[in-house]
Design an enzyme around this catalytic site. Structure first.
Site, short mmCIF file in Angstrom:
data_model
loop_
_atom_site.label_atom_id
_atom_site.label_comp_id
_atom_site.label_asym_id
_atom_site.label_seq_id
_atom_site.Cartn_x
_atom_site.Cartn_y
_atom_site.Cartn_z
N CYS A 111 -161.58 6.20 -2.18
CA CYS A 111 -161.29 4.87 -1.66
C CYS A 111 -161.84 4.72 -0.24
O CYS A 111 -163.06 4.65 -0.06
CB CYS A 111 -159.79 4.60 -1.75
SG CYS A 111 -159.37 2.83 -1.60
N HIS A 211 -158.68 5.64 -7.33
CA HIS A 211 -157.76 6.72 -6.93
C HIS A 211 -157.58 7.71 -8.08
O HIS A 211 -156.66 7.57 -8.89
CB HIS A 211 -156.42 6.13 -6.50
CG HIS A 211 -156.43 5.54 -5.13
ND1 HIS A 211 -156.11 6.26 -4.00
CD2 HIS A 211 -156.78 4.30 -4.69
CE1 HIS A 211 -156.24 5.49 -2.93
NE2 HIS A 211 -156.65 4.30 -3.33
N GLU A 213 -156.39 10.58 -8.01
CA GLU A 213 -155.17 11.37 -7.87
C GLU A 213 -153.96 10.67 -8.49
O GLU A 213 -152.91 11.31 -8.68
CB GLU A 213 -154.91 11.67 -6.39
CG GLU A 213 -154.24 10.57 -5.59
CD GLU A 213 -155.17 9.41 -5.22
OE1 GLU A 213 -154.69 8.45 -4.58
OE2 GLU A 213 -156.36 9.46 -5.58
#
Length: 247
Positions: A111, A211, A213
């Site tokens: 990001c 993202h 994660e």
């Protein structure tokens, strides 16, 4: 037995009250699961100390963050909607990024981290979506949307994907307008917004606008991205001379 690669992880500089680092565990967990050890980067110090840190690590993870002070970067007035990164943190981030790229240190940008990679290389910034791309789809607030990854890219190999579209989670309102060589755009949403970049002359320098994660355990491509990053860091570690400690 090879040692676990050491990966330094950036975070946010909180300025309320006593200034300090804020780093979400979700960025670190997939690194540990892939066999790395992690080190949080304190948002203070000097360029010489940051260089010494980079000399000791095997990979750099640039996490999501706030917005860029565009005026400080020479990119025109900063948009009023921006939640501006403190200047000392933005300066540190740019220094770490440029130094890591110059020394061929494996880097993964997420990001804000992807935008950081692009800006360090001279990319232009879209400061506020959808204003800068009228009518474009929403990208803030953790929305899910599709991304097309270039089939023969390093990113596709790292994620173990072909030309098919993957589903990602996005939470941003700034984006890269374009990326100059030797950076290459290798991921796009359905409207052509740049969603991933990679450095054509670097062993592993990759940025993703989404993202990975978030929910990575349920997404094989995102899990593979972290594993490939850790593998690149391990390969980098293997090139360093063994340090022999005297008794």
């Amino acid at each position: 037995m090879p040692r676990a690669p050491l990966i330094a992880v950036s975070g946010l500089l909180e300025t309320q009250g006593s200034p300090g680092l804020r780093l979400h565990n979700r960025y670190v967990a997939p690194l540990l699961e892939a066999g790395a050890v992690a080190l949080a980067i304190p948002p203070l110090g000097t360029p010489e100390q940051w260089n010494a840190l980079l000399d000791r690590i095997d990979g750099l993870l640039l996490t999501g963050g706030d917005d860029f002070d565009a005026e400080r970067l020479g990119l025109g007035p900063t948009h009023p909607a921006a939640k501006v990164t403190p200047p000392e943190k933005q300066d540190q981030d740019l220094h770490l990024t440029r130094r890591a790229l110059a020394t061929d240190l494996p880097v993964l940008g997420i990001c804000y981290g992807m935008q950081l990679l692009g800006i360090a290389g001279g990319a232009r910034l879209l400061q506020h979506l959808p204003q800068d791309r009228p009518g474009c789809q929403e990208h803030s607030g953790g929305v899910r949307h599709g991304v097309r990854v270039a089939a023969n890219s390093k990113l596709a190999g790292a994620m173990g994907v072909g030309p098919q579209e993957i589903q990602v989670v996005s939470s941003h309102h700034q984006a890269l307008e374009q990326v100059p060589e030797p950076w290459v755009a290798v991921g796009w949403d359905s409207e052509g917004l740049v969603e991933a970049i990679e450095h054509s002359e670097h062993a592993f320098a990759v940025g993703v606008q989404w993202h990975p994660e978030l929910g990575h355990a349920e997404s094989a491509p995102n899990t593979e991205l972290f594993r490939s990053f850790v593998a690149a860091a391990a390969a980098h570690a293997s090139t360093k001379p063994v340090q022999v400690q005297s008794s």
